[in-house]
Design an enzyme around this catalytic site. Structure first.
Site, mmCIF file in Angstrom:
data_model
loop_
_atom_site.group_PDB
_atom_site.id
_atom_site.type_symbol
_atom_site.label_atom_id
_atom_site.label_comp_id
_atom_site.label_asym_id
_atom_site.label_seq_id
_atom_site.Cartn_x
_atom_site.Cartn_y
_atom_site.Cartn_z
ATOM 1 N N ASP A 113 0.845 -1.165 0.028
ATOM 2 C CA ASP A 113 -0.006 -0.104 0.015
ATOM 3 C C ASP A 113 0.942 1.196 -0.060
ATOM 4 O OD1 ASP A 113 -1.810 1.976 0.197
ATOM 5 O OD2 ASP A 113 -2.765 1.220 2.084
ATOM 6 N N THR A 144 -2.024 -1.084 -3.696
ATOM 7 C CA THR A 144 -3.436 -0.739 -3.532
ATOM 8 C C THR A 144 -3.340 0.678 -3.197
ATOM 9 O OG1 THR A 144 -2.850 -1.164 -1.117
ATOM 10 C CG2 THR A 144 -3.945 -3.062 -2.314
ATOM 11 N N GLU A 149 -2.524 8.717 -4.758
ATOM 12 C CA GLU A 149 -1.473 7.990 -5.143
ATOM 13 C C GLU A 149 -0.989 7.286 -6.330
ATOM 14 O OE1 GLU A 149 -1.678 7.066 -0.505
ATOM 15 O OE2 GLU A 149 -2.383 5.662 -1.675
ATOM 16 N N THR A 182 -8.079 1.818 -4.449
ATOM 17 C CA THR A 182 -8.862 1.809 -3.265
ATOM 18 C C THR A 182 -10.138 2.967 -3.016
ATOM 19 O OG1 THR A 182 -7.521 2.759 -1.815
ATOM 20 C CG2 THR A 182 -7.144 0.414 -2.098
ATOM 21 N N SER A 183 -9.839 4.166 -3.604
ATOM 22 C CA SER A 183 -10.927 4.971 -3.696
ATOM 23 C C SER A 183 -10.617 6.024 -4.745
ATOM 24 C CB SER A 183 -10.970 5.912 -2.206
ATOM 25 O OG SER A 183 -9.790 6.522 -2.131
ATOM 26 N N VAL A 222 -19.533 6.656 4.065
ATOM 27 C CA VAL A 222 -20.095 6.855 5.583
ATOM 28 C C VAL A 222 -19.478 8.393 6.007
ATOM 29 C CG1 VAL A 222 -20.058 5.956 7.939
ATOM 30 C CG2 VAL A 222 -19.813 4.427 5.862
ATOM 31 N N ASP A 231 -5.450 0.011 6.023
ATOM 32 C CA ASP A 231 -4.761 -0.997 6.429
ATOM 33 C C ASP A 231 -5.568 -2.323 6.513
ATOM 34 O OD1 ASP A 231 -2.567 0.819 6.670
ATOM 35 O OD2 ASP A 231 -3.613 1.301 8.798
#
Length: 308
Positions: A113, A144, A149, A182-183, A222, A231
């Site tokens: 990551d 990931t 990034e 991941t997002s 959320v 993580d």
């Protein structure tokens, strides 16, 4: 005799709460992995609290710990897992360790990551980027990054889903066969209350030809700031990719489902503790990890990924 699966996890440690190794170790153990952890820092708690104290492991100290493992000839791993690292020499030492462990076990999978920042700003020193770009990504098998990034690593900007797929292709060319964004800031077909993640996996078919599986997965947003979820995501992707080696869709569905259950349990608890109309504090928002043991072991699948 079932061969046991051993993970070397080099991440942060906190006395209280769940981030880094604390976020990754328990879920991996619950899923049957042997986890050897090296704590890159030891802090009282994560840095989102008002106060935090602790120690940082240097590159030299990391080397000393690895030397000890090696002298006893127990430096045999199936997976390596790394996350947040601030120090370039520490990260370069990690790369050396990965390369040596891969020589000992060519089948070893390095899950990385590349934590550098989010939403357009870096929260690690800028000189860490070239180390990831030129050294780390090349030895990674599963990567990931979040959107920011991925943009940093490739020098490209992502505005559309096609941009994102191109960036993942560029990342494949840099090394890893599996890439998960991941997002992202991409708009979900289901509306803006959903967060979009994307994945791409290169595979070799039984006849030797190559193929790529590309997926989109959407998760309900959320309204709270959680620490340690990234993580947990990367650790669960490691675990579920192990169980579904050529099926990124299934691995991501299980990973995101675990996160959904843990986050849901956490927000419910945090809101209860904070009381009506009050925003929960960082201590109340610590992930409800132990309480989620059953969901981690066997998650109810609450999302379906779309094959692109």
């Amino acid at each position: 005799l079932e061969m046991e699966c051993r993970v070397l996890s080099i991440q942060s440690h906190v006395v209280r709460g769940y981030v880094g190794n604390k976020s990754a170790t328990f879920p991996l153990q619950v899923l049957g992995f042997e986890v050897d952890s090296i704590n890159s820092v030891q802090f009282s708690n994560h840095t989102g609290y008002a106060h935090w104290k602790g120690q940082v492991l240097t590159a030299e100290e990391l080397n000393v710990l690895y030397e000890g493992i090696k002298l006893n000839n127990v430096n045999h791993y199936d997976y390596i897992l790394t996350g947040y690292t601030r120090d370039t020499s520490f990260l370069e030492t990690v790369v050396d360790i990965v390369q040596e462990l891969k020589r000992l076990n060519p089948k070893l999978v390095y899950v990385c990551d590349p934590v550098m920042g989010d939403q357009g700003s870096m929260y690690v020193p800028e000189n860490i980027l070239p180390v990831y770009k030129d050294k780390v990504v090349a030895v990674a098998d599963i990567l990931t990054p979040n959107q920011f990034e991925a943009e940093l690593l490739t020098g490209r900007t992502i505005s559309t889903e096609k941009d994102a797929l191109d960036v993942m292709e560029l990342l494949h060319q840099m090394g890893p066969d599996t890439v998960v964004l991941t997002s992202t800031d991409l708009t979900s077909p289901h509306g803006d209350q959903f967060l979009v993640a994307l994945g791409s996996q290169k595979m070799v078919r039984t006849d030797g030809s190559k193929s790529t599986q590309k997926i989109r997965i959407e998760m309900p947003k959320v309204d709270a700031v959680f620490v340690g979820t990234g993580d947990l995501f990367t650790a669960m992707l490691l675990a579920w990719s192990h169980h579904h080696p050529n099926d990124l869709k299934a691995a991501c569905e299980k990973t995101v489902s675990v996160l959904h259950h843990v986050i849901k349990r956490t927000i419910t608890y945090a809101n209860e503790m904070a009381g009506p109309g009050k925003r929960p504090n960082p201590a109340q928002l610590e992930l409800r990890m132990v309480q989620s043991k059953k969901d981690i072991e066997d998650p109810d699948i609450v999302v379906e990924a779309t094959i692109l």
